[in-house]
Each structure stands twice: as structure tokens, then as C-alpha cells.
Design a protein around this motif. Structure first.
Motif, PDB file in Angstrom:
ATOM      1  N   LEU A  23       0.843  -1.204   0.000  1.00  0.00           N
ATOM      2  CA  LEU A  23       0.000   0.000   0.000  1.00  0.00           C
ATOM      3  C   LEU A  23       0.878   1.255   0.000  1.00  0.00           C
ATOM      4  CD1 LEU A  23      -2.859   1.298   0.430  1.00  0.00           C
ATOM      5  CD2 LEU A  23      -2.294   1.321   2.857  1.00  0.00           C
ATOM      6  N   VAL A  24       1.894   1.241   0.864  1.00  0.00           N
ATOM      7  CA  VAL A  24       2.791   2.388   0.977  1.00  0.00           C
ATOM      8  C   VAL A  24       3.481   2.653  -0.351  1.00  0.00           C
ATOM      9  CG1 VAL A  24       5.018   3.000   1.957  1.00  0.00           C
ATOM     10  CG2 VAL A  24       3.176   2.301   3.451  1.00  0.00           C
ATOM     11  N   LEU A  25       3.905   1.565  -1.000  1.00  0.00           N
ATOM     12  CA  LEU A  25       4.623   1.699  -2.268  1.00  0.00           C
ATOM     13  C   LEU A  25       3.722   2.297  -3.341  1.00  0.00           C
ATOM     14  CD1 LEU A  25       7.377   0.999  -3.454  1.00  0.00           C
ATOM     15  CD2 LEU A  25       6.426  -1.160  -4.217  1.00  0.00           C
ATOM     16  N   VAL A  26       2.480   1.756  -3.424  1.00  0.00           N
ATOM     17  CA  VAL A  26       1.562   2.215  -4.463  1.00  0.00           C
ATOM     18  C   VAL A  26       1.111   3.654  -4.183  1.00  0.00           C
ATOM     19  CG1 VAL A  26      -0.701   1.820  -5.491  1.00  0.00           C
ATOM     20  CG2 VAL A  26       0.818  -0.101  -5.039  1.00  0.00           C
ATOM     21  N   TYR A  27       0.829   3.942  -2.905  1.00  0.00           N
ATOM     22  CA  TYR A  27       0.383   5.289  -2.545  1.00  0.00           C
ATOM     23  C   TYR A  27       1.441   6.319  -2.925  1.00  0.00           C
ATOM     24  CZ  TYR A  27      -1.501   9.110   0.230  1.00  0.00           C
ATOM     25  OH  TYR A  27      -2.011  10.309   0.619  1.00  0.00           O
ATOM     26  N   ASP A  28       2.698   5.965  -2.650  1.00  0.00           N
ATOM     27  CA  ASP A  28       3.788   6.880  -2.981  1.00  0.00           C
ATOM     28  C   ASP A  28       3.888   7.080  -4.493  1.00  0.00           C
ATOM     29  OD1 ASP A  28       6.068   8.458  -2.260  1.00  0.00           O
ATOM     30  OD2 ASP A  28       7.282   6.881  -3.145  1.00  0.00           O
ATOM     31  N   LEU A  29       3.637   6.010  -5.237  1.00  0.00           N
ATOM     32  CA  LEU A  29       3.672   6.112  -6.700  1.00  0.00           C
ATOM     33  C   LEU A  29       2.570   7.039  -7.194  1.00  0.00           C
ATOM     34  CD1 LEU A  29       4.337   2.523  -8.052  1.00  0.00           C
ATOM     35  CD2 LEU A  29       5.728   4.565  -8.375  1.00  0.00           C
ATOM     36  N   LEU A  30       1.356   6.888  -6.614  1.00  0.00           N
ATOM     37  CA  LEU A  30       0.229   7.699  -7.053  1.00  0.00           C
ATOM     38  C   LEU A  30       0.446   9.173  -6.724  1.00  0.00           C
ATOM     39  CD1 LEU A  30      -2.800   5.412  -6.172  1.00  0.00           C
ATOM     40  CD2 LEU A  30      -1.762   5.850  -8.402  1.00  0.00           C
ATOM     41  N   LYS A  31       1.102   9.421  -5.569  1.00  0.00           N
ATOM     42  CA  LYS A  31       1.375  10.811  -5.186  1.00  0.00           C
ATOM     43  C   LYS A  31       2.594  11.371  -5.918  1.00  0.00           C
ATOM     44  CE  LYS A  31       0.001  12.849  -1.925  1.00  0.00           C
ATOM     45  NZ  LYS A  31      -1.015  13.921  -1.799  1.00  0.00           N
ATOM     46  N   LYS A  32       3.207  10.560  -6.755  1.00  0.00           N
ATOM     47  CA  LYS A  32       4.403  10.940  -7.507  1.00  0.00           C
ATOM     48  C   LYS A  32       5.512  11.432  -6.579  1.00  0.00           C
ATOM     49  CE  LYS A  32       2.339  11.734 -11.940  1.00  0.00           C
ATOM     50  NZ  LYS A  32       0.923  12.052 -11.714  1.00  0.00           N
ATOM     51  N   ARG A  34       5.419  13.115  -3.893  1.00  0.00           N
ATOM     52  CA  ARG A  34       5.266  14.382  -3.177  1.00  0.00           C
ATOM     53  C   ARG A  34       4.769  14.144  -1.756  1.00  0.00           C
ATOM     54  NH1 ARG A  34       1.965  17.904  -7.095  1.00  0.00           N
ATOM     55  NH2 ARG A  34       2.634  16.309  -8.548  1.00  0.00           N
ATOM     56  N   ASP A  35       5.129  14.983  -0.856  1.00  0.00           N
ATOM     57  CA  ASP A  35       4.637  14.921   0.518  1.00  0.00           C
ATOM     58  C   ASP A  35       4.775  13.540   1.139  1.00  0.00           C
ATOM     59  OD1 ASP A  35       3.911  16.917   2.099  1.00  0.00           O
ATOM     60  OD2 ASP A  35       1.957  17.271   1.157  1.00  0.00           O
ATOM     61  N   SER A  36       6.026  13.115   1.276  1.00  0.00           N
ATOM     62  CA  SER A  36       6.274  11.770   1.777  1.00  0.00           C
ATOM     63  C   SER A  36       5.842  11.595   3.222  1.00  0.00           C
ATOM     64  CB  SER A  36       7.755  11.441   1.635  1.00  0.00           C
ATOM     65  OG  SER A  36       8.123  11.506   0.290  1.00  0.00           O
ATOM     66  N   ALA A  37       5.623  12.711   3.929  1.00  0.00           N
ATOM     67  CA  ALA A  37       5.205  12.599   5.326  1.00  0.00           C
ATOM     68  C   ALA A  37       3.893  11.835   5.433  1.00  0.00           C
ATOM     69  CB  ALA A  37       5.057  13.985   5.935  1.00  0.00           C
ATOM     70  N   GLN A  38       2.987  12.012   4.434  1.00  0.00           N
ATOM     71  CA  GLN A  38       1.718  11.278   4.461  1.00  0.00           C
ATOM     72  C   GLN A  38       1.958   9.780   4.453  1.00  0.00           C
ATOM     73  OE1 GLN A  38      -0.770  12.528   1.265  1.00  0.00           O
ATOM     74  NE2 GLN A  38      -0.909  14.627   2.005  1.00  0.00           N
ATOM     75  N   VAL A  39       2.970   9.359   3.662  1.00  0.00           N
ATOM     76  CA  VAL A  39       3.298   7.936   3.605  1.00  0.00           C
ATOM     77  C   VAL A  39       3.740   7.457   4.983  1.00  0.00           C
ATOM     78  CG1 VAL A  39       4.684   6.213   2.435  1.00  0.00           C
ATOM     79  CG2 VAL A  39       4.029   8.275   1.221  1.00  0.00           C
ATOM     80  N   GLY A  40       4.506   8.327   5.678  1.00  0.00           N
ATOM     81  CA  GLY A  40       4.954   7.985   7.023  1.00  0.00           C
ATOM     82  C   GLY A  40       3.779   7.805   7.978  1.00  0.00           C
ATOM     83  N   ILE A  41       2.761   8.685   7.821  1.00  0.00           N
ATOM     84  CA  ILE A  41       1.590   8.586   8.712  1.00  0.00           C
ATOM     85  C   ILE A  41       0.851   7.276   8.451  1.00  0.00           C
ATOM     86  CG2 ILE A  41      -0.542   9.731   9.428  1.00  0.00           C
ATOM     87  CD1 ILE A  41       1.386  11.850   9.797  1.00  0.00           C
ATOM     88  N   ILE A  42       0.692   6.935   7.138  1.00  0.00           N
ATOM     89  CA  ILE A  42       0.031   5.660   6.806  1.00  0.00           C
ATOM     90  C   ILE A  42       0.797   4.510   7.444  1.00  0.00           C
ATOM     91  CG2 ILE A  42      -0.522   4.078   4.926  1.00  0.00           C
ATOM     92  CD1 ILE A  42      -0.981   6.443   3.153  1.00  0.00           C
ATOM     93  N   THR A  43       2.132   4.572   7.362  1.00  0.00           N
ATOM     94  CA  THR A  43       2.956   3.519   7.951  1.00  0.00           C
ATOM     95  C   THR A  43       2.673   3.390   9.440  1.00  0.00           C
ATOM     96  OG1 THR A  43       4.652   4.134   6.356  1.00  0.00           O
ATOM     97  CG2 THR A  43       5.328   2.701   8.157  1.00  0.00           C
ATOM     98  N   ARG A 101      11.944  16.322   2.140  1.00  0.00           N
ATOM     99  CA  ARG A 101      10.528  16.161   2.457  1.00  0.00           C
ATOM    100  C   ARG A 101       9.786  15.436   1.352  1.00  0.00           C
ATOM    101  NH1 ARG A 101       8.181  21.125   2.806  1.00  0.00           N
ATOM    102  NH2 ARG A 101       6.221  20.039   3.068  1.00  0.00           N
ATOM    103  N   HIS A 102      10.420  15.306   0.192  1.00  0.00           N
ATOM    104  CA  HIS A 102       9.719  14.691  -0.933  1.00  0.00           C
ATOM    105  C   HIS A 102      10.550  13.548  -1.503  1.00  0.00           C
ATOM    106  CE1 HIS A 102       7.053  18.080  -0.779  1.00  0.00           C
ATOM    107  NE2 HIS A 102       8.130  18.832  -0.668  1.00  0.00           N
ATOM    108  N   GLY A 103       9.846  12.641  -2.159  1.00  0.00           N
ATOM    109  CA  GLY A 103      10.554  11.560  -2.832  1.00  0.00           C
ATOM    110  C   GLY A 103      11.233  10.597  -1.894  1.00  0.00           C
ATOM    111  N   THR A 104      10.720  10.498  -0.658  1.00  0.00           N
ATOM    112  CA  THR A 104      11.333   9.560   0.273  1.00  0.00           C
ATOM    113  C   THR A 104      10.357   8.462   0.671  1.00  0.00           C
ATOM    114  OG1 THR A 104      10.749  11.035   2.055  1.00  0.00           O
ATOM    115  CG2 THR A 104      12.989  11.178   1.243  1.00  0.00           C
ATOM    116  N   GLY A 105       9.323   8.235  -0.157  1.00  0.00           N
ATOM    117  CA  GLY A 105       8.314   7.228   0.187  1.00  0.00           C
ATOM    118  C   GLY A 105       8.887   5.825   0.297  1.00  0.00           C
TER     119      GLY A 105
END
Lengths: 488, 183
Positions: A23-32, A34-43, A101-105
Motif C-alpha cells: 500500500l505504501v509503495l503504491v500510494y507513494d507512486l500515485l502521489k508521484k 510528493r509529501d512523503s510525510a503522508q506515507v509515514g503517517i500511513i505507515t 521532504r519529498h521523494g522519500t516514500g
């Protein structure tokens, strides 16, 4: 088919973790990216779900599912430990001021992948699955160590880690293949109870000795025990600090978890042949010698460092030595002491690295010098750090003191009084370099700059400090947990 | 016969493995690796795993080896001026000759083994069980060992993502787009 579905139910936490990683991988792909902090929150949310599942299955009957996964309280202990450290590491990543802050998903995906590896490592007696889990953890860690690829030190760390890791994985795999060739089984339990290993040990123990030594070498690398510790200082220093935290806490605990299970099932479980049990005592002596050498070299190395991060790397080598003391006794009580110390290690090391990360964000450097007088500027974090240092040294009233006390007691009870003396001398040496940090923080003249406070992060570090003291005085929750996890 | 073949192949495999790490030119390393793969294929064949032997040659000896060669050629072509000054990429020296000879010999040995060995030796499946070798392999992978198989797939995914993280170029544009979003 029903057995298969029941098996899948039993490994729900592993499946959830895998789903979360995807999920984290796909979400990061969809967000291109951007805003990797959201991925961290999902994690973080996902890890919470996994923790609830683990707690929900706590106390269930131990069972073996899908032919090779052991779901029991022992695995549960290390799985919860992993999830707990991953939560803190994820918060570290989010709070890291030196991180983009970006591209670190992918950061989070790799951390979760490593956790899946740990789950399988500690939850199996099958050497094939153990090896796969170990490799999954290693592969994810290699790329995490090199995550700051623009940074020379980080790239060097990743390269060193890959080369040493590949070598040690090969050595371990060779040992496993020898064991398989000698016994015809990949399962440790079958090996210990079967005739072949016992016969081989009575007739010609050399091949078994070589095989077990090679497997132990693989573990020694993972938990950075001398003489397989060379990678530790460079990798810990070069890797991004949250990754170092992960390697020092979760990865090391996973190595110890798998090692504990390996020794316990092979030499100490019910129905093990006589010859195998008596051979185990010799392994105990070997572990005791390794423990003494490891803690001494680790502490002597730590004395000479000018970087706090490197000092903590050597300190983690020394702590691997202390932990080995409990294993050397080859008794359940010793293993329980080691597990208690791991729990103590969780609080004090996560806290110490949190402190390091906090001040790296302020000063951009990890040397002792840069800490000069900063204790007065960020008092809460710094006082917490003093608590962690006291605990790492093993002084009361902290959880580290009680853990060390248990280890000393078991070592002396197991006939390794000399080892306890060596460990005592080492603790005195360690006081010297740990207290240097405290001295820099509070006894030196303050520098000019005024750090901007990170309130939530300060709270986390202070909370870890409070727990370090709390569990030092009120030790029974951890002790009960450890006793329930390592029955026998 | 089987023992002699095994020892020849084992020595060849180790010798070419040493060649991989000691060869100076990457091309020679890759060719030595080919020697190792072929020797291993013959050892699989001697152990009765024709399928593994065939896969070893097709996948490793064929596809992966070609990939290695491509990567080496492409990397060396990064800077045209350097390439013009440098030695030719592929110098058929002594090491290459040895590597090619070893791989060729290993292949020949394999063919020899396949013909010379008695038929029952080439099959670990008991005769008359009515099952082909690939069926037993599939049974093992998707039956008893299905979980390690799946864990291996997660491992490969993690490795692929890890390599991507390390290899992809930094995108300076990312921060700019963010600035635009905030406006």
C-alpha cells in the motif's frame, strides 16, 4: 485446504505487514513522491494495526503452521519489539531535519520490508525460511544504509554493508547446507531429535562443528559480534541516523531472536539427544569467550571516538557482548535475562539515537564538540540523554541496571564468574566515554546558537527517558512478559 | 565415471569462480562466470536434476549473462573520448581463452554425462511412479515450500525497490513543483 486457511489466519500480522508495505509503495507512486510525510503517517497507522493483531493473539497456544512457521509467545515478543522500534524509527524519519521532504516514500517501504524479514526470521525453526527472512532484512537494510546517496559516507556505508553482508550470508548458507547434508532435514527440531546428528556427533563431530560454526558466524555478523563487527562503526556512522537506529535496535534484536531460537531448539528443547545436549555446553563456552572479547573490544573502540554516532556504534558492539553472556549459560534463566536486557536496550538505545538525531538537526554535526553547552538550551532532551547514558552504563535506578544485574547473576550462576568480572570492568570503562557526552552537554560553556525546539520529538525522547527510569524501578511487567515469552 | 566427472566440474567451477574475482577486465570476469555456471549445470545433471541444469544454462548462462555484458558495454561507453583513448573493450587475451575453453569443456562434459550415465541415475523420481521430474519440483515449490517461495518474491520486490532508490537520478524539479503548488 482448511489447514492452509487456518495457517494463513495464524500469520495475519505478517500478511498485514506485507499488505501495508505494498500500500505504501503504491500510494507513494500515485502521489508521484510528493509529501512523503503522508506515507509515514500511513505507515504509523498500519503498524498500529499490526501491533493490535499481535496483542490480540497474545497468550494463544503455540502452533506450527504452513509446515514451517512457528507462532508462539517467543516470536510474539520479538515481533512486538520490532513493531515498537519501527514506530519510533518512523517518527524519527518524520522528525529528521536533514531528510528531504519529498521523494522519500520508499524509505517506509524498505523499513516495512525489513520488518517482514524479521517476522519470518524469529518465527521459524526452518533454516530455509530463516535464511530468506534474514536476506529480506539484509537487502532492505543495504539500500536503507545508502539512502542519502549524494552523501559519500552513506554510499560508502551501503557498499561496505553489502560486501560484508554478502560474504557472511554466503558463509551462513554454506553452514546450513552442511547441516542439511548431515541430517537430511532443514527443520531444527527434527535435526535435534533425529538420529543422524547425534550419531555424527559421537562418531565424528568435526563436520558438525564446522557447520555450526559457519551458521554462528552468520548470526555473529548480524548482531555485530567480534570478529564479524568490522562493518558496524562505518555503516552506523554513514547511514542516515533513523536507519542507524533501526540497525542498532530492531535488526540486532532480530539477530539475537533468531540466534536464541537456533540454540534453544537445537540444544535445549524437549527430546534432544544426549550427545547433542552435551555438545551444546561446548558451544556455551565458545559464546562466553566471544562475549568477553566482544565487550572489551567494543568498549576500547568507543573510548577513542570523537563522533557520538560512532561511539554509539562501538557501544552497540559492547552491548552485543553483554547480551551474549546470557546465551553462554545455555539455560532458560540466562536466555530470559538476555531478553530482559534486549527490552532495556530498546528504551535506552532508541532514546540515545533520538537525542543524537535531535542535535544533528540543530548543529548538523555528530561530534562531541558540537554538543558543547547545548544541555542548557534543550534541557528536557539532554536530561533524558543523561538517563539513557546512566542506563547504558548499567547504574541504578534505570532499566539498564536491572538488566545487567540479571545477566551478571545468571553468568555467575552458570559458572562464568570470570565473565561477570570482565563485564564489570567493562562497565567501568564505559562510564568514562558515556559520561563525556554528559560533561559536554552541561559542564562546557554554551555555544551562541539557539536551537528551534521540536516539541513532539522532545516529548518522545523524554517519554523514553521516563520509561527507562520507570521500568528500572518497577521491573515486573517486563520480567513477566519475558518469562511468559520464554517458557521452560 | 560419475565421481570423476563431478570432481572435474567441481574444480572447473572453483577455478572459474576464482577467475571472476581475479580477472582485471570485466569482460573476462563475466566469461569466467559463464564457466562457473556451465560447470554447475553439469553438477546438477550429475545429481539427476536435468530440469535445473537446463534452467541454469538457459536463464543464467543465457539471459543473465547477456544482461551483464550489455551493462558492461553500456557503462564503458559513457564517455566517448575516454573510450577512444582506452584499450579496446574486448581483448581476446589468455584469460578469455581459458574461460571460454572451460565453459566449452564443461558443456561437452555435460553432454557426455547425459549420454553415458545409466538412465536410472538421471532421475531422482522412483521409476514407475508415473510422475515426471518437473511435477515433483512443482509439488515441492507450490506445496511444501510455498511460503518460502512467497517470501522470496517479497524479498525480490524489496531488492528491486532498493536498487531503484540507489540508482534513480535525483529530480531537482520535485521541489519546484511543490513551490508552485503552494503559490
Amino acid at each position: 485446504m482448511d489447514g492452509y486457511l487456518a495457517g494463513l489466519r495464524a500469520i495475519t500480522p505478517e500478511l498485514t505487514l506485507t499488505g501495508l508495505a505494498l500500500l505504501v509503495l503504491v500510494y507513494d507512486l500515485l502521489k508521484k513522491g510528493r509529501d512523503s510525510a503522508q506515507v509515514g503517517i500511513i505507515t504509523l497507522v498500519g503498524l498500529g494495526v499490526v501491533a493490535v493483531q499481535l496483542l490480540g493473539s497474545y497468550g494463544a497456544q503455540p502452533q506450527q503452521v504452513l509446515g514451517m512457521v512457528t507462532v508462539d509467545a517467543f516470536a510474539g515478543f520479538f515481533k512486538l519489539f520490532t513493531v515498537g522500534s519501527l514506530v519510533v524509527v518512523t517518527i524519527f524519519v518524520l522528525a529528521d531535519r536533514n531528510e528531504r521532504r519529498h521523494g522519500t516514500g520508499e524509505y517506509y517501504f524498505l523499513l516495512l520490508g525489513a520488518a517482514i524479514g524479521i517476522f519470518f526470521m524469529v518465527g521459524t525453526t526452518n533454516l530455509l525460511l530463516l535464511m530468506l527472512g534474514l536476506e529480506l532484512l539484509s537487502l532492505a537494510s543495504y539500500s536503507l544504509a545508502g539512502f542519502h546517496k549524494g552523501d559519500r559516507a552513506s554510499a560508502e556505508a551501503a557498499l561496505k554493508y553489502v560486501i560484508f553482508g554478502g560474504l557472511s550470508a554466503g558463509i551462513m548458507l554454506y553452514g546450513i547446507s552442511l547441516l542439511y547434508g548431515l541430517t537430511g532435514s532443514l527443520d531444527l527440531g527434527e535435526m535435534a531429535r533425529g538420529e543422524q546428528l547425534a550419531q555424527q556427533l559421537t562418531n565424528n563431530p568435526t563436520p558438525v562443528a564446522i557447520a555450526i560454526l559457519l551458521v554462528l558466524a552468520g548470526f555473529a555478523y548480524k548482531v555485530s559480534v567480534v570478529p564479524f563487527h568490522f562493518w558496524t562503526p562505518d555503516v552506523y556512522e554513514g547511514a542516515p541516523t533513523p536507519v542507524t537506529t533501526f540497525l542498532a535496535v530492531a535488526s540486532k534484536a532480530a539477530g539475537f531472536g533468531a540466534l536464541l531460537r537456533f540454540i534453544q531448539v537445537l540444544f535445549m528443547s524437549d527430546g534432544v539427544r544426549e550427545a547433542v545436549v552435551s555438545y551444546g555446553e561446548r558451544i556455551g563456552l565458545l559464546l562466553a569467550i566471544l562475549a568477553a572479547v566482544t565487550m572489551t573490544l567494543g568498549n576500547l573502540g568507543a573510548l577513542r571516538q570523537s563522533s557520538v554516532k560512532r561511539m554509539l556504534a562501538y557501544s552497540s558492539i559492547a552491548h552485543a557482548g553483554y547480551l551474549l553472556m546470557g546465551l553462554a549459560t545455555m539455560e532458560s534463566a540466562g536466555f530470559q535475562a538476555a531478553m530482559f536486557y534486549l527490552a532495556a536496550y530498546y528504551f535506552m538505545n532508541l532514546g540515545a539515537f533520538g537525542f543524537l538525531l535531535y542535535f544533528e538537526g540543530v548543529t548538523g554535526s555528530d561530534t562531541y564538540e558540537s554538543l558543547k553547552g547545548l544541555g542548557w538550551k534543550a534541557p528536557l532532551v539532554s536530561v533524558a540523554m543523561v538517563v539513557f547514558l546512566v542506563s547504558l552504563t548499567g547504574l541504578p535506578p534505570t532499566v539498564g541496571f536491572y538488566g545487567k544485574y540479571l545477566l551478571f547473576q545468571e553468568a555467575i550462576g552458570g559458572g562464568f564468574a570470570w565473565l561477570a568480572v570482565v563485564a564489570g570492568i567493562n562497565s567501568v570503562i564505559s562510564l568514562f566515554y558515556y559520561m563525556r557526552v554528559a560533561k559536554m552537554l552541561f559542564l562546557a560553556a554554551p555555544a551562541e546558537e539557539n536551537p528551534a525546539p521540536q516539541v513532539a520529538f522532545t516529548g518522545l525522547v523524554a517519554g523514553l527517558g521516563a520509561l527507562t527510569v520507570l521500568f528500572g524501578i518497577y521491573t515486573s511487567p517486563i520480567q513477566d512478559w519475558v518469562r511468559a515469552s520464554f517458557g521452560g | 565415471m560419475v565421481n570423476i566427472l563431478f570432481y572435474i566440474c567441481a574444480v572447473a567451477a572453483i577455478a572459474s569462480a576464482l577467475g571472476v574475482v581475479s580477472a582485471r577486465s570485466p569482460i573476462n570476469s563475466v566469461l569466467s562466470l559463464l564457466g562457473t555456471f556451465f560447470s554447475l549445470a553439469v553438477i546438477y545433471l550429475l545429481a539427476g536434476f536435468q530440469f535445473m541444469a537446463a534452467i541454469q544454462i538457459l536463464v543464467y548462462g543465457g539471459a543473465i549473462m547477456v544482461l551483464f555484458l550489455f551493462v558492461i558495454m553500456l557503462l564503458n561507453l559513457g564517455n566517448p573520448e575516454q573510450v577512444a583513448q582506452a584499450d579496446p573493450l574486448f581483448k581476446p587475451g589468455r584469460a578469455t581463452g581459458v574461460a571460454l575453453a572451460v565453459s566449452g569443456a564443461a558443456l561437452l562434459l555435460g553432454l557426455l554425462a547425459a549420454h553415458a550415465l545409466p538412465a536410472d541415475h538421471l532421475s531422482p523420481v522412483p521409476a514407475g511412479s508415473g510422475r515426471a521430474m518437473i511435477e515433483t519440483l512443482a509439488d515441492a515449490i507450490f506445496g511444501k515450500y510455498v511460503l518460502p517461495f512467497e517470501v522470496a518474491s517479497v524479498m525480490l520486490l524489496a531488492a528491486a525497490v532498493g536498487v531503484l532508490v540507489l540508482a534513480k537520478r535525483e529530480r531537482p524539479g520535485l521541489l519546484d513543483t511543490e513551490a508552485e503548488d503552494n503559490r
